[in-house]
Design a protein around this motif. Structure first.
Motif, PDB file in Angstrom:
ATOM      1  N   UNK A 218       1.105  -1.188  -0.079  1.00 27.26           N
ATOM      2  CA  UNK A 218       0.106  -0.135  -0.080  1.00 27.26           C
ATOM      3  C   UNK A 218       0.642   1.735  -0.433  1.00 27.26           C
ATOM      4  N   UNK A 219       2.146   1.264  -0.522  1.00 31.06           N
ATOM      5  CA  UNK A 219       2.825   2.553  -1.168  1.00 31.06           C
ATOM      6  C   UNK A 219       3.739   2.679  -0.549  1.00 31.06           C
ATOM      7  N   UNK A 220       3.922   1.565   1.165  1.00 26.19           N
ATOM      8  CA  UNK A 220       5.110   1.657   1.372  1.00 26.19           C
ATOM      9  C   UNK A 220       5.498   0.739   1.907  1.00 26.19           C
ATOM     10  N   UNK A 221       7.124   0.613   2.335  1.00 25.57           N
ATOM     11  CA  UNK A 221       8.114  -0.174   2.559  1.00 25.57           C
ATOM     12  C   UNK A 221       8.161  -1.099   3.477  1.00 25.57           C
ATOM     13  N   UNK A 222       6.989  -2.128   3.589  1.00 28.02           N
ATOM     14  CA  UNK A 222       6.926  -3.223   4.612  1.00 28.02           C
ATOM     15  C   UNK A 222       8.342  -3.833   4.981  1.00 28.02           C
ATOM     16  N   UNK A 223       9.132  -4.522   4.587  1.00 31.17           N
ATOM     17  CA  UNK A 223      10.599  -5.173   4.644  1.00 31.17           C
ATOM     18  C   UNK A 223      12.108  -4.867   3.503  1.00 31.17           C
ATOM     19  N   UNK A 224      12.321  -4.697   4.558  1.00 31.12           N
ATOM     20  CA  UNK A 224      13.795  -4.068   3.494  1.00 31.12           C
ATOM     21  C   UNK A 224      14.545  -4.839   4.145  1.00 31.12           C
ATOM     22  N   UNK A 225      15.808  -5.828   3.243  1.00 28.14           N
ATOM     23  CA  UNK A 225      17.585  -6.307   3.272  1.00 28.14           C
ATOM     24  C   UNK A 225      17.264  -7.015   2.408  1.00 28.14           C
ATOM     25  N   UNK A 226      18.289  -8.239   2.785  1.00 29.23           N
ATOM     26  CA  UNK A 226      19.054  -9.364   1.880  1.00 29.23           C
ATOM     27  C   UNK A 226      17.289 -10.718   2.432  1.00 29.23           C
ATOM     28  N   UNK A 227      17.453 -11.105   0.989  1.00 27.74           N
ATOM     29  CA  UNK A 227      15.930 -11.453   0.622  1.00 27.74           C
ATOM     30  C   UNK A 227      16.070 -12.502   2.129  1.00 27.74           C
ATOM     31  N   UNK A 228      16.624 -13.569   2.760  1.00 26.66           N
ATOM     32  CA  UNK A 228      16.248 -14.186   3.642  1.00 26.66           C
ATOM     33  C   UNK A 228      15.803 -13.518   4.917  1.00 26.66           C
ATOM     34  N   UNK A 229      16.068 -12.066   5.211  1.00 27.08           N
ATOM     35  CA  UNK A 229      15.819 -11.089   6.000  1.00 27.08           C
ATOM     36  C   UNK A 229      14.132 -10.919   5.381  1.00 27.08           C
ATOM     37  N   UNK A 230      13.849 -10.791   4.440  1.00 24.93           N
ATOM     38  CA  UNK A 230      12.568  -9.958   3.818  1.00 24.93           C
ATOM     39  C   UNK A 230      11.375 -11.606   4.453  1.00 24.93           C
ATOM     40  N   UNK A 231      12.620 -12.519   3.443  1.00 27.81           N
ATOM     41  CA  UNK A 231      11.143 -13.870   3.793  1.00 27.81           C
ATOM     42  C   UNK A 231      10.869 -14.286   5.565  1.00 27.81           C
ATOM     43  N   UNK A 232      11.524 -14.113   6.553  1.00 27.46           N
ATOM     44  CA  UNK A 232      11.047 -14.106   7.606  1.00 27.46           C
ATOM     45  C   UNK A 232      10.303 -12.609   8.311  1.00 27.46           C
ATOM     46  N   UNK A 233       9.837 -12.055   7.599  1.00 25.32           N
ATOM     47  CA  UNK A 233       8.796 -11.229   7.966  1.00 25.32           C
ATOM     48  C   UNK A 233       7.954 -11.194   8.003  1.00 25.32           C
ATOM     49  N   UNK A 234       7.561 -10.881   9.550  1.00 23.20           N
ATOM     50  CA  UNK A 234       5.463 -10.865   9.530  1.00 23.20           C
ATOM     51  C   UNK A 234       5.259 -10.531   8.616  1.00 23.20           C
ATOM     52  N   UNK A 235       3.814 -11.520   8.082  1.00 22.54           N
ATOM     53  CA  UNK A 235       2.905 -10.538   7.050  1.00 22.54           C
ATOM     54  C   UNK A 235       2.060 -11.570   7.324  1.00 22.54           C
ATOM     55  N   UNK A 236       1.263 -11.142   6.719  1.00 22.09           N
ATOM     56  CA  UNK A 236      -0.590 -11.565   6.509  1.00 22.09           C
ATOM     57  C   UNK A 236      -0.579 -13.174   5.215  1.00 22.09           C
ATOM     58  N   UNK A 237      -1.321 -13.985   5.021  1.00 18.33           N
ATOM     59  CA  UNK A 237      -0.992 -14.413   4.236  1.00 18.33           C
ATOM     60  C   UNK A 237      -1.236 -14.046   3.072  1.00 18.33           C
ATOM     61  N   UNK A 238      -1.566 -13.299   3.065  1.00 18.50           N
ATOM     62  CA  UNK A 238      -1.922 -13.200   1.399  1.00 18.50           C
ATOM     63  C   UNK A 238      -0.104 -12.238   0.640  1.00 18.50           C
ATOM     64  N   UNK A 239       0.176 -11.839   1.779  1.00 16.44           N
ATOM     65  CA  UNK A 239       1.514 -11.008   1.380  1.00 16.44           C
ATOM     66  C   UNK A 239       2.833 -11.958   1.002  1.00 16.44           C
ATOM     67  N   UNK A 240       2.277 -13.459   1.945  1.00 12.64           N
ATOM     68  CA  UNK A 240       3.011 -14.130   1.841  1.00 12.64           C
ATOM     69  C   UNK A 240       3.379 -14.946   0.549  1.00 12.64           C
ATOM     70  N   UNK A 241       1.964 -15.426  -0.358  1.00 13.45           N
ATOM     71  CA  UNK A 241       1.145 -15.562  -1.711  1.00 13.45           C
ATOM     72  C   UNK A 241       2.884 -14.984  -3.050  1.00 13.45           C
ATOM     73  N   UNK A 242       3.459 -13.879  -2.153  1.00 12.18           N
ATOM     74  CA  UNK A 242       4.424 -12.810  -2.276  1.00 12.18           C
ATOM     75  C   UNK A 242       5.978 -13.837  -3.356  1.00 12.18           C
TER      76      UNK A 242
END
Length: 516
Positions: A218-242
Motif C-alpha cells: 500500500x505505497x509503503x516499504x514493509x520490509x527491506x534487506x537481504x532475501x533471507x531477512x525479508x522472507x522471515x518478515x511477519x506478514x499476512x497470508x496474502x503477502x506470503x503468496x508473493x
C-alpha cells in the motif's frame, strides 16, 4: 557512497484527490547492487521505478528527494538521463520504435548525435555480447516476445548505462525465456557492475539472484534487506503468496531457521525435513465429451507469402472445461486464439464453436477507449468490480494504473458480456499471486456454470492448480494433450520450474525424500 538515495518520497496522482500512491519512501542503493522490488499489484512498484527515470516520471504531486550520485535526479540533463539510467518496460511492444533490429540498436545513439563509425562499433559489440547477430537484419515485428525483450535490453545497454531499471520484464515471456533473460541481467550485474533495480511477480526466479529485496505494501516499504531477512518478515497470508513457493513451503512446515530460496536449495534441505503433507482437495473435473469448440486440420498465417504458423492443428475443448495452451514464445498460441475467435481466418481447415465468444487480448490496452477506469467499467456488474478490487482506481486513467490493474480492468469488461466461451491470452501476466488465487477461483466458478475457458499462458503454477487439461503447442499443432497431472508429469523438461517441486509435494502428497 550510495549511488541512488530516495529520501522521504511521497507521491500522489492528481485524480486521486490527495490519496498517496507512495508514502514516505526511503531507500539507499549502492553501485553494483541487484535490487528486487516486490509487492501486491497496485502497491506502487511501477510508480516508484518511473520516479527513477525523470523523463518518464508520472504527473502528480511529489514531495521528498531522489539523489543520483548526490545530485537531484530531476536536475540531470536529458543526455545524462538517457545514457546513465536505462529503463526496460513491462511490455516489449511498447518500447520498440523502429522496423529493423540493427536500427533499433542504433536509434538511441543516433538521437544523441554519436558519429556513425562509433555507432557501428558499439552496435556490433552489443549484438555480439547479447548473441543476437543472427537476427541483426530481421524486422522487429517478426521477433518473438522473448527476442523483443532481449532487443529492448540490448538497445538500452548500447547507451552504456550505470543503472538499469526493469519493470516486470519477464511478464510476457515463457518460463525458459524468462530464466534466460534473468541470467543475462545477472551477468550484466556481475560482469559489468551495472546496478539492477527490478520489479517482478516471478519471485521464484529472482529471489535467488537478488542482493537486496524491498517488499512494498500500500505505497509503503514493509520490509527491506537481504532475501533471507525479508522472507522471515511477519506478514499476512496474502503477502506470503508473493514469496517464492519453496520458501513458503518450508516456512510453514520446517522449524529450522534456514529457508531455501530456490529449488536446488529446497531439494538439499528436504533430506532434513521429516514432515508429512496432506493432499489438497481436487476441485477439477473430467468433463463428459460435449465439444464447445473444435478445430480440424487448421492452417493459418498472417500474410500470403509468409510461413505457416499453425500447421494442421487439431483441438477439441468440452463445454465447462478449462483448457490451457502452453508453449514457448513465438509458437503461435496467440495466433490460435485469434483463429478461435474468428478475427483471423484459417487458409485451410474448419473451426466450429457453440455459443458466444469473449476474448482477453495479450495487450489489454487495445480495449481501453475512455478517460477513466469508471467509464471503462460502466456496464460491469458491481460484484465483479468489488471482487477484482477496482474501487480504489475508478477515477484514474486506464493508462496510468499498474499493469496488473490494467489486466483486471480488461478482464472485468470481458466477463461483463457473459460469453459462453472465454479466450484468455496471458490472463495472469503482471498480477500477483494474491489476485491469481481470486482469478483461479473465479474461473472455476464460471466453469462449474458451464462456461468454456481456453487459456494461453506461461504461468505453469497457475495452470497446474486451476485447469482441467493442458496442451503443448509446438511445430504448429497441439501436442501432448492430457489432464493437468499427466501433462506436468510427462513434460519434465518444459515444466522444470519451482512449480514442479510444489506440485510433487502438495498435490501428489509424495514424501520429500522421494524427490531426492
Amino acid at each position: 557512497m550510495a549511488q541512488i538515495e530516495v529520501k522521504n518520497l511521497t507521491f500522489s496522482y492528481p485524480e486521486t484527490n490527495g490519496k498517496v500512491c507512495l508514502d514516505n519512501i526511503s531507500i539507499s542503493i549502492n553501485k553494483g547492487d541487484f535490487i528486487l522490488i516486490c509487492g501486491k499489484s497496485g502497491c506502487g512498484k511501477t510508480t516508484l521505478l518511473r520516479q527513477l527515470k525523470p523523463c518518464i516520471a508520472p504527473r502528480g504531486k511529489s514531495e521528498g528527494q531522489i539523489l543520483y550520485n548526490r545530485q537531484d535526479i530531476r536536475k540531470l540533463d536529458e543526455k545524462d538521463q538517457a545514457t546513465k539510467i536505462g529503463y526496460v518496460m513491462q511490455n516489449p511492444e511498447h518500447q520498440i520504435v523502429t522496423d529493423k533490429v540493427w536500427h533499433e540498436l542504433a536509434f538511441g545513439l543516433e538521437n544523441l548525435g554519436v558519429k556513425t563509425n562509433e555507432i557501428r562499433a558499439r552496435v556490433s559489440e552489443i549484438a555480439e555480447y547479447f548473441g543476437i547477430t543472427d537476427w541483426y537484419f530481421e524486422k522487429t515485428d517478426k521477433l518473438s516476445g522473448g527476442q523483443k525483450q532481449l532487443l529492448n535490453l540490448a538497445s538500452v545497454m548500447v547507451m552504456d548505462p550505470e543503472v538499469l531499471v526493469l519493470d516486470e520484464p519477464t511478464s510476457q515471456l515463457d518460463p525458459i525465456a524468462a530464466e534466460q533473460f534473468l541470467d543475462v541481467i545477472k551477468k550484466l550485474n556481475e560482469e559489468l557492475g551495472i546496478t539492477i533495480i527490478l520489479s517482478e511477480h516471478r519471485t521464484d526466479s529472482v529471489f535467488k539472484r537478488a542482493d537486496q529485496v524491498i517488499l512494498m505494501y500500500r505505497g509503503r516499504i514493509l520490509s527491506a534487506g537481504k532475501p533471507e531477512k525479508v522472507i522471515k518478515t511477519d506478514m499476512d497470508c496474502d503477502l506470503e503468496k508473493i514469496m517464492p513457493m519453496s520458501a513458503r513451503i518450508f516456512k510453514n512446515f520446517d522449524e529450522s531457521d534456514v529457508i531455501p530460496l530456490s529449488v536446488s536449495e529446497a531439494r538439499k534441505q528436504m533430506k532434513y525435513l521429516n514432515k508429512s503433507f496432506s493432499i489438497l482437495p481436487d476441485t477439477k473435473k473430467d468433463n463428459i465429451e460435449d465439444p464447445a469448440i473444435i478445430c480440424r486440420n487448421v492452417w493459418a498465417r498472417y500474410e500470403k507469402k509468409e510461413k505457416d504458423i499453425l500447421k494442421g492443428l487439431n483441438i477439441s475443448v468440452n463445454k465447462g472445461e478449462i483448457f490451457a495452451i502452453l508453449g514457448g514464445n513465438g509458437t503461435g498460441k496467440s495466433t490460435l486464439l485469434k483463429v478461435l475467435r474468428g478475427s483471423l481466418r484459417p487458409i485451410r481447415g474448419k473451426v466450429k464453436a457453440k455459443g458466444t465468444i469473449g476474448m482477453l487480448p495479450q495487450d489489454v490496452q487495445t480495449l481501453f477507449r475512455k478517460e477513466t477506469v469508471k467509464e471503462e467499467l460502466e456496464n460491469v456488474p458491481e460484484n465483479i468490480i468489488k471482487s477484482m478490487e477496482l474501487k480504489g482506481i475508478l477515477e484514474r486513467h486506464p493508462y496510468d494504473i499498474s499493469g496488473g490493474e490494467q489486466q483486471k480492468v480488461a478482464l472485468a469488461r470481458v466477463l461483463a458480456a457473459d460469453p459462453d466461451i472465454l479466450l484468455l491470452d496471458e490472463p495472469t501476466k503482471a498480477i500477483d499471486n494474491i489476485y491469481k488465487e481470486t482469478l483461479g477461483k473465479m474461473l472455476r466458478s464460471l466453469s462449474d456454470k458451464g462456461k468454456t475457458i481456453i487459456i494461453v499462458s506461461h504461468d505453469l503454477d497457475f495452470c497446474g492448480e486451476y485447469v482441467d487439461k493442458c496442451g503443448l503447442l509446438a511445430t504448429g499443432d497441439i501436442l501432448c494433450v492430457n489432464n493437468y497431472r499427466e501433462f506436468f508429469s510427462n513434460n519434465r523438461f518444459y515444466t522444470t520450474t519451482v512449480s514442479k517441486i510444489t506440485r510433487d509435494v502438495i498435490e501428489n502428497a509424495v514424501k520429500p525424500e522421494d524427490l531426492l
